[in-house]
Design an enzyme around this catalytic site. Structure first.
Site, PDB file in Angstrom:
ATOM      1  N   GLU A 144       0.767  -1.281   0.157  1.00  0.00           N
ATOM      2  CA  GLU A 144       0.146  -0.083   0.048  1.00  0.00           C
ATOM      3  C   GLU A 144       0.911   1.386  -0.112  1.00  0.00           C
ATOM      4  O   GLU A 144       0.680   2.240   0.748  1.00  0.00           O
ATOM      5  CB  GLU A 144      -0.888  -0.065   1.197  1.00  0.00           C
ATOM      6  CG  GLU A 144      -1.870  -1.370   1.169  1.00  0.00           C
ATOM      7  CD  GLU A 144      -2.750  -1.263   2.472  1.00  0.00           C
ATOM      8  OE1 GLU A 144      -2.785  -0.316   3.050  1.00  0.00           O
ATOM      9  OE2 GLU A 144      -3.716  -2.380   2.296  1.00  0.00           O
ATOM     10  N   GLU A 191      -4.672  -9.154  -1.098  1.00  0.00           N
ATOM     11  CA  GLU A 191      -4.892  -9.193   0.417  1.00  0.00           C
ATOM     12  C   GLU A 191      -6.383  -8.456   0.360  1.00  0.00           C
ATOM     13  O   GLU A 191      -6.702  -7.489  -0.054  1.00  0.00           O
ATOM     14  CB  GLU A 191      -4.001  -8.076   1.007  1.00  0.00           C
ATOM     15  CG  GLU A 191      -4.380  -8.005   2.488  1.00  0.00           C
ATOM     16  CD  GLU A 191      -3.109  -7.114   3.176  1.00  0.00           C
ATOM     17  OE1 GLU A 191      -1.947  -6.999   2.905  1.00  0.00           O
ATOM     18  OE2 GLU A 191      -3.649  -6.024   3.842  1.00  0.00           O
TER      19      GLU A 191
END
Length: 484
Positions: free
Chosen positions: A214, A317
């Site tokens: 991220e 994820e």
């Protein structure tokens, strides 16, 4: 007598009608090919750090066996992908420099790193310790021994001593790069060295390496962080990707692909893809994205970009706190229909407050029961298996997959409406099964009720079969002798 005869005639008519009393019908499209399925997976951080020595945990996640687990009888999920986290923490002193720990850091989320200092890149030197992180590594080996065949190495943050503020939870404002510019290559060396060491010493090779987690997000704040994390501008990502490709190649790991960039949402992933540049994209073998946009975001655009560039696409994820399984099945079906991933990976297999498939406390080292979400996911993982072709299920409540080697069609469907019959039409196939043949089915009730129950009560009528669905029910069907 006349009344009973009329009932019998009506029952026979229903049994021989190609479309019985069903409220909706979905027609599976055999000409579609959304992806060749690579598999289902889970990330090992952070739960494997806590429970990596538990064989029964490995059994329920990485086999299809039925296991008695904490007095529950659990069908194994049969996951075949693991994501191994290269830690960023160490507690040594380097010429007076030590790791800075955020005041809110959760202990179970501090992952031991292998490269202790900058003195040497030689993995056999005292700058490296290959004995740390034993529990996560043990679960990695347990997964390997149970048939897991796809391994990804990923990083939440560079080693703390590579960071400007020496804090592996992020920069002091959360939105600035925290990897020192003179350590861009060092981060790549760290990951490539772990990949090389694994191929020589751990009994497998990493399929892919991901240098970021991220990276475009602005919440990786070293002053408030609860876990490892690091912001990377897109230009920095591109630079690190080039270094990582070079370092992998120099170690003979030319077949190990680079995945990128594990952005938090589909829309951020689109922006990153458009900004990385052709050189970096050329070094990327697969696009990874996280599923935290849930019901939003342009999954379809990201798929078009990835497929247009010849890249595979993973939802690498996903997680949320809904223990009922309702959000999971809703978002998973959206992924199949719009994102078309070739693999799907859950985040915390063991965790608190509904995040885990099984309730677990990584800090207090306690394990509870499997949530209903566990059994909802089992409907997918136990039946849609690696190598299957993902098909268009024909509706927004259906996922379909086909195994050409066994001529088996798998259909997973959910009913969000009132209780009803649903028809499944296979007439578009060259051969839609065998008339009168048994269709095995499994049922799970979202929230509570049936967990994972198999039935032998459904049969093909012509090229159609049907089943009764209560509200909030997920069912899986396996149809034999189907030809595209």
């Amino acid at each position: 007598m006349i009344y009973l005869h009329a009932l019998l005639v009506f029952a026979l008519a229903i049994a021989n009608c190609p479309f019985t009393v069903a409220d909706v019908t979905t027609t599976i499209n055999p000409t579609s090919n959304w992806a060749t399925w690579e598999g289902w997976g889970v990330s090992l951080a952070w739960w494997a750090k806590a429970f990596g020595d538990r064989d029964d945990v490995a059994d329920v996640f990485f086999t299809l066996d039925t296991t008695v687990f904490n007095s529950q009888v659990l069908p194994g999920l049969g996951l075949n992908i693991v994501r191994y986290n290269a830690g960023a923490c160490s507690w040594n002193n380097i010429s007076g420099d030590v790791m800075v720990v955020s005041p809110d850091m959760i202990t179970s989320r501090q992952m031991d790193g292998y490269w202790l200092n900058w003195d040497s890149t030689d993995s056999s030197s005292t700058s490296w310790s290959w004995f740390v992180d034993s529990n996560q590594r043990n679960m990695l080996w347990n997964a390997r021994d149970r048939g897991v065949d796809i391994f990804e190495l990923f990083s939440n943050s560079p080693m703390w001593w590579m960071c400007y503020n020496h804090n592996p939870s992020g920069s002091n404002d959360g939105s600035s790069d925290n990897l020192q510019s003179w350590n861009y290559d060092q981060h790549a060396i760290y990951l490539a060295t772990i990949a090389e060491y694994a191929s020589v010493n751990w009994g497998f090779s990493f399929t892919s390496v991901e240098a970021f987690n991220e990276p475009s997000s602005d919440w990786w704040n070293g002053e408030t962080g609860t876990q490892e994390g690091c912001h990377f501008d897109v230009s920095t990502q591109a630079t690190v990707i080039a270094y990582l490709r070079s370092e992998l190649n120099s170690r003979g790991l030319t077949s190990t692909i680079i995945s990128a960039s594990d952005e938090n949402t589909y829309d951020i992933a689109i922006t990153t893809f458009d900004s990385l540049g052709s050189t970096a994209l050329g070094d990327v073998g697969r696009i990874n994205v996280h599923g935290y946009q849930y019901g939003g975001g342009r999954r379809d655009i990201l798929y078009s970009l990835a497929s247009g560039a010849g890249k595979k696409l993973w939802n690498s994820e996903y997680g949320e706190s809904d223990a009922t399984g309702q959000e999971l099945v809703s978002n998973l079906i959206l992924d199949f229909i719009w994102l078309h991933p070739s693999a799907w990976v859950y985040w915390q297999a063991l965790d608190i407050e509904g995040w885990g498939l099984i309730e677990g406390d990584n800090d207090n080292l306690t394990i509870g029961s499997a949530s209903q979400k566990y059994f909802v996911l089992a409907q997918f993982t136990r039946h849609i298996r690696p190598g299957m072709q993902i098909l268009d299920g024909g509706s927004d409540y259906t996922v379909a997959a086909y195994d050409s080697s066994t001529e088996k069609l798998v259909i997973v469907a959910v009913n969000w409406d009132s209780a009803q019959y649903i028809n499944f039409n296979l007439s578009e196939f060259s051969k839609g099964g065998v008339n009168g043949a048994l269709v095995q089915r499994w049922s799970t009730q979202i929230g509570s009720g049936e967990q994972y129950v198999g039935y032998n009560d459904t049969y093909i009528n012509g090229e159609v079969f049907w089943s009764y669905f209560d509200n909030g029910t997920v069912q899986t069907f396996e149809v034999d002798s189907v030809v595209l």
